[in-house]
Structures are given as structure tokens and as C-alpha cells.
Design a protein around this motif. Structure first.
Motif, mmCIF file in Angstrom:
data_model
loop_
_atom_site.group_PDB
_atom_site.id
_atom_site.type_symbol
_atom_site.label_atom_id
_atom_site.label_comp_id
_atom_site.label_asym_id
_atom_site.label_seq_id
_atom_site.Cartn_x
_atom_site.Cartn_y
_atom_site.Cartn_z
ATOM 1 N N VAL A 82 0.838 -1.210 0.000
ATOM 2 C CA VAL A 82 0.000 0.000 0.000
ATOM 3 C C VAL A 82 0.867 1.251 0.000
ATOM 4 N N PHE A 83 1.934 1.226 0.804
ATOM 5 C CA PHE A 83 2.820 2.384 0.870
ATOM 6 C C PHE A 83 3.468 2.659 -0.487
ATOM 7 N N LYS A 84 3.947 1.617 -1.156
ATOM 8 C CA LYS A 84 4.570 1.799 -2.483
ATOM 9 C C LYS A 84 3.548 2.291 -3.505
ATOM 10 N N ALA A 85 2.323 1.796 -3.399
ATOM 11 C CA ALA A 85 1.271 2.264 -4.310
ATOM 12 C C ALA A 85 0.969 3.739 -4.073
ATOM 13 N N PHE A 86 0.923 4.146 -2.801
ATOM 14 C CA PHE A 86 0.704 5.553 -2.482
ATOM 15 C C PHE A 86 1.835 6.425 -3.044
ATOM 16 N N GLN A 87 3.066 5.961 -2.913
ATOM 17 C CA GLN A 87 4.195 6.711 -3.463
ATOM 18 C C GLN A 87 4.073 6.850 -4.981
#
Length: 651
Positions: free
Chosen positions: A149-154
């Protein structure tokens, strides 16, 4: 247990029973499921007490540390609703239209149905959660992970250029399709830029400190010193983060080194801005002299511009950061270009605290902030610049590898003169009185205040000579003495515009009055403080109406605190910040600012507000805080002899 906060004492009693094996639904070394973190958010959202919120987050962090410590960094960023350090400029805050398109694709619902549900619920997160809960899928999607999720947000934050909206919608759609249970709601809220669970940044750092201390040393309190260890850890983490506000630096150091060694590994360095030190407001010369009795202090002109933290790195690069740590180098290419020529021989690196001020070089005249605000905010070409700027430097925070934050003002001023040379109209030192004052210098201080006003500045900043630099703090060692302090209130307020009423008569077609709010960081909410409808020109009302219509929302945000007896005709997303002056403060049955801080059941309002200027350099979260409003109210009561319970008699 002197010096230990009550929170640490209470927390020490609560941390004894912890078993990561009971809490983790994944094996050690496996990615942490996003559902674990989202469920923690849900529990925190339903917990009104700060201490219990902290304990829930501590438990989550301890579980991650015991199983998959490499996921702690993305987990902390997700808790803080960030995707990178502030100075990198990566932000989410995706517009509602993009989020609704993605939700349509993920659920198969029509745009009109999503809009209707949003208007009814007032929370796109709730709409997403409800829509996904009713949706049946043929194949069970692969579970979301914290790291994923964090990588997708980035990736979403970095998506720019042609067809960027379509690519963002696609990325968001993939997240929503894979989300279950409470995940869709928090994904949607995070993408809007607000988790809205009452989890402030300070709480995240306290929980991080507690979790790491407990993970390393356990929760044994046989020696009765657990509370001390927790408090020591909190202070170390806060200190490290204040000097280097980057989780990219802090968390790897926390995982590798003992907490007491953080100062050796997380240090202030050029290229990573610290939050600026701020001054406390005063109501007049007498208050300054009273607070600084028997102390040596000095006075500087207070310039009416924009805070500029100038970083000069060892490779000769110049970066200029705003008070919000936003990279403003693209806004001030003219300043960035002249700084290297102002650097003295032998200086390899430095960080200066300055004010960027609109300046008429032909006459040497300082121009008001309104002139500065007409400059473009990004990608400014030097050839197109019409408003010239002078950089007024007043502090040196770093010089040639040496951090100066803990050095007294006298040493930092010396370092400033050693770092750069002045060039009239381009880079100048803030004008100050070098000698010390005493409590009898009322006349001289008043004369210097008048001089500052005549020079086109806002007044004075009065500083104790031995004061250190305290990042992100509004310190009693720096006091503001503004030219309009005699009008009753010693300082202006920065407020967010969250609503408006339609104009009537001559004001037909524009907004005639506006609803103002201050920010409460503890509850992550905007609390109304006043309605303003006088003092505007027709041109201003037209301009503000056009600009604010761009931020229209169908209903009030869930994190707006307002009275049902004072409903505007239209609501706005909190995007616009105004600086206002007022006659005084009153206890209010209708407004919610500082609710419970001055009166158990009522808030505080301001009377007879008038607009001073638009603050393009501040975000709504930088608006005057609820705590500051309460301080101003009590200070007014002391200086004017008012009764604490005085209530508003006029809106």
C-alpha cells in the motif's frame, strides 16, 4: 519520579501483557498485512482517550518490530499520512473526482450513485467501505500489505504528466479491488490526505519511542524505572526528529542503535530543513519587559515576508525551504542564484534562517506581504520576475559541519556574519539593537518599535541573548511585539475558511460572509471561531468568491466542529488561510474553537474580525491552534481584568 510525565507512568502499567504471537496473523519475516494496520486505525478511531490511542499504536508497532521490523518505516508513514519527508514535496491529497472515478471502476456503481451516497454520508471513506462490503467477487484478491500500500501511495503521488489522472485512477482501482473489511475506508481517507482518526504526529512519535524501548528492554518494572525509560525514549526521539525531521533517517537509526545513541546518528544536516522556531505574541512593551526581567535581550525588526530557510550544501547547491518545509527553490530562483556569491571564503556548508521580503531596490523600500504574494509559487523564470526580493538573514543554524541549534544566540549571530556578506537589496542582516536592555528601557524600546514601523516592518522580535534555537517550538525566549498591539489583541490569527453565506443586495452573486476556523492538531479537526462579513471591498469579494468556489464540497467534512445554529449556505474544503485581526476574544455558545480549554462546554470566538491578508505561505494545518486561542483568551483576561466567563455579546 520527578520529571516523568503522567502519560509515561500510566503507560508503564499498561504494557506488561504483550504477546506478539497472539496478535500477529502472519509469520515472522512475512509482510505485515495492511488489514492489521487498518484494524488498528479503526480501534483508534473508536477510542476517545489519547492514552489508549497511544497504547493501541504501541502494540501495533511492537508486533511489527517482533515479526517484520523492515515494515516499521512504511507503517509509520501510513500512520502519519505521509509518503516521504515533507521537504521532498510528495503529497497525496487526491481530488474527490479522481477517487470517485476509481470507486466507480472498483465497485461497478454509477458516478451519480457514488455522488448521492457521498452527499448523504459526508465521508468518501464510509462510501467506499459500504460499497466494497456489499460487492461479491468470484476470486478472492491477494491480501494487501503495508509495504504494498505504501509503495502504491508513493507511485500515485509521483504520477505526473499526460494521462496522469487515468494512471492514478488505475492505481487506486487496484488497491480498492484488493481491499477488504475496513481497508477501503482508510485507503480512501489516506488518499484524500486525512485519516481522521484523531492520531496526531506527536502521538505517532511517542508510540514509536515507547515501542522501540519496550522491544529492546522489555516491560519489566521490577526496579520501578520503566516510566523513566519510556520518558527518556520519548525525549530522545522528539529531539532527534526535531533536528532531522525525516523518518527515512530516524527509523533505520532506531532499528540499528540504542535510543540514547540517536544524537550521534540522526543529526541536522543541510538539505533536510528543520521546522522553524517561532515567537510568542505579546500585548505590549510592558509585557516584554515583565517577561524578560533581569535578562539580557535584543530586538530585531520583524519583516513582513515569507520565512525562508536557506541551505548551502558542500557540493555548492542552494535550497530554499518554507516554514512548512516545502521546497521553495523554484519560487525564488533569483535568491538561489545570488547566495553562492554572498558566501564568504572558506565556507563549505551552511543553513541560514531568513525572511524573504518584497523589496524596491531603486528606493531601498520594504514592500508589504501582499506584493510578495503576487509572485508565482512554482517554476519561476528569472526573466519573468517583476517583484524583487531581499533576503533578510537573522540566524545561522549550521556552519561548516557544525550544528549550532544548541548554541546561544550570540554565537549564532557571530556565525551568521562569518557565513555570508551583505549586499544591499539582495541579502541583508536583520536590523537589530546589539546592546542589552533592562527593565527601565521602556522609552528606548518604544522608540525602536516606532523606527521598525517607519521602516515598513511589522514590529519587533525580542530575543534573550542566551536563547538556543528550538525547532518547531513557539518559545518564550522569542517574543513578538507588533505595531498594532495597542488595538487590544497582541497578535493576529491565521484561520481557515470553511464555509460562506450568499450575499444579498449589492453583494448578490458573490459570497457576503465567511465561516472561519482554527485547527486542533490533537483531534485533527477544524473548529469554528467566527463569522466575518465586513471590511471587504467589492473586488475582494468577487476574487474570493471565484477562488473559493473551486473548493466547494457537498457537505461539511466529518472533522469540522461547528454549531447547528450557525450553518453556512455552502461548505469549502479547508484550503484557504487568512490572517485576521480582532477586537477581543469571548466565550461562545456557538463557536467551537478551544472547546473545553476555557469553558467545559463552550468554545472561544473572536469579535469584530477584519481581514489583514491572505496567507498563501501557510497550510490550513498551520492555522492558529486551539491551544494558542486559549492562551490568547487567558492573556487578554489577565491584561484587561475581564472575568473568565465573559461571553460573546455580538457576532
Amino acid at each position: 519520579m520527578e520529571g516523568v510525565g503522567l502519560g509515561a507512568v500510566a503507560a508503564a502499567k499498561a504494557y506488561a501483557n504483550f504477546d506478539s504471537a497472539e496478535l500477529a496473523t502472519w509469520k515472522a519475516g512475512e509482510p505485515v498485512p495492511f488489514l492489521f494496520l487498518a484494524s488498528t486505525f479503526e480501534a483508534i478511531a473508536n477510542q476517545p482517550k489519547r492514552l489508549q490511542m497511544t497504547q493501541l499504536l504501541v502494540t501495533a508497532f511492537r508486533t511489527i518490530l517482533a515479526t517484520t521490523p523492515e515494515d516499521l518505516l512504511p507503517a509509520v508513514y501510513l500512520c502519519s499520512n505521509q509518503v516521504a519527508p515533507s521537504h521532498e514535496g510528495l503529497e497525496l491529497g487526491i481530488g474527490d473526482s479522481i477517487l470517485m472515478k476509481a470507486l466507480c471502476q472498483a465497485t461497478g456503481k454509477s458516478m451519480q450513485k457514488i455522488k448521492d451516497d457521498y452527499a448523504e454520508a459526508g465521508d468518501l471513506g464510509n462510501v467506499a467501505a459500504a460499497a466494497r462490503a456489499k460487492q461479491k467477487t468470484m476470486f478472492k484478491p491477494k491480501p494487501l500489505t503495508v509495504q504494498g500500500v505504501f509503495k502504491a501511495f508513493q507511485a500515485i503521488a509521483r504520477t505526473q504528466g499526460t494521462k496522469s489522472q487515468e494512471r492514478k485512477v488505475d492505481l487506486i482501482n487496484k488497491l480498492l479491488v484488493s481491499s477488504t473489511d475496513v481497508e477501503p475506508g482508510f485507503i480512501m481517507r489516506a488518499l484524500q490526505g486525512k485519516l481522521r482518526i484523531g492520531l496526531g504526529d506527536e502521538t505517532v512519535r511517542v508510540a514509536l519511542a515507547h515501542a522501540q524501548s519496550l522491544h529492546r528492554h522489555g516491560a519489566d518494572n521490577a526496579d520501578g524505572k520503566l516510566a523513566n525509560r519510556l520518558e527518556t525514549a520519548v525525549q530522545a526521539v522528539k529531539q532527534a526528529y526535531s533536528q532531522c525531521p525525516s523518518y527515512d533517517a530516524l527509523i533505520p537509526a532506531l532499528l540499528q542503535y540504542p535510543i540514547e545513541d540517536l544524537p550521534d546518528h540522526v543529526r541536522f544536516t543541510p538539505g533536510v530543513p528543520v521546522k522553524p522556531m517561532l515567537a510568542k505574541a505579546t500585548t505590549g512593551i510592558a509585557e516584554v519587559l515583565e517577561k524578560f526581567t533581569d535578562q539580557e535581550f535584543t530586538c530585531e525588526y520583524k519583516y513582513d515576508g515569507e520565512r525562508a530557510q536557506v541551505h548551502y550544501t558542500e557540493d555548492g547547491k542552494v535550497f530554499i525551504y518554507s516554514r512548512n518545509s516545502e521546497n521553495n527553490t523554484g519560487k525564488y530562483p533569483d535568491i538561489a542564484a545570488i547566495v553562492p556569491s554572498m558566501v564568504r571564503e572558506g565556507v563549505k556548508s551552511m543553513v541560514l534562517d531568513c525572511e524573504a521580503v518584497a523589496f524596491e531596490r531603486a528606493t531601498g523600500k520594504i514592500l508589504p506581504f501582499q506584493v510578495l504574494s503576487t509572485r508565482k509559487r512554482k517554476d519561476v523564470e528569472v526573466a519573468d520576475i517583476k517583484v524583487q526580493v531581499c533576503l533578510f538573514a537573522f540566524d545561522c543554524l549550521y556552519l561548516n559541519g557544525a550544528m549550532l541549534l544548541q548554541k546561544p544566540l550570540t554565537e549564532r549571530r557571530t556565525a551568521l556574519s562569518q557565513a555570508v556578506r551583505e549586499k544591499p537589496g539582495e541579502l541583508q542582516f536583520a536590523l537589530f539593537k546589539a546592546h542589552s536592555y533592562t527593565s527601565t528601557d521602556v522609552e528606548e524600546l518604544g522608540t525602536f518599535l516606532n523606527e521598525s514601523v517607519a521602516a515598513g516592518t511589522e514590529g519587533l522580535i525580542v530575543k534573550t541573548m542566551d536563547s538556543t534555537y528550538e525547532p518547531s517550538r513557539r518559545s518564550l525566549h522569542w517574543l513578538k511585539l507588533k505595531k498594532d498591539y495597542l488595538e487590544g489583541v497582541g497578535d493576529t490569527l491565521d484561520v481557515a475558511v470553511i464555509g460562506a453565506w450568499f450575499g444579498k443586495g449589492k453583494r448578490s452573486g458573490v459570497f457576503g460572509a465567511f465561516l472561519l476556523a482554527v485547527y486542533n492538531p490533537e483531534g485533527e479537526e477544524f473548529q469554528t471561531i467566527s463569522k466575518i462579513g465586513t471590511g471587504f471591498s467589492e473586488e475582494q469579494l468577487k476574487q474570493f468568491s471565484e477562488e473559493l468556489r473551486l473548493h466547494t464540497i457537498p457537505t461539511a467534512k466529518p472533522y469540522y466542529r461547528y454549531s447547528e445554529t450557525l450553518l453556512p449556505d455552502i461548505w469549502f474544503d479547508a484550503k484557504t488561510v487568512w490572517e485576521v485581526k480582532c477586537a477581543d476574544f469571548s466565550i461562545s455558545p456557538r463557536h467551537k474553537a478551544a472547546l473545553g480549554l476555557a469553558d467545559p462546554d463552550k468554545g472561544i470566538s473572536i469579535r469584530f474580525p477584519r481581514l489583514v491578508k491572505v496567507r498563501d505561505d501557510k497550510t490550513p494545518e498551520d492555522a492558529t491552534s486551539a491551544e494558542q486561542v486559549a492562551e490568547m483568551y487567558f492573556k487578554q483576561a489577565l491584561t484587561s481584568g475581564q472575568q473568565k466567563g465573559k461571553q460573546e455579546d455580538e457576532e
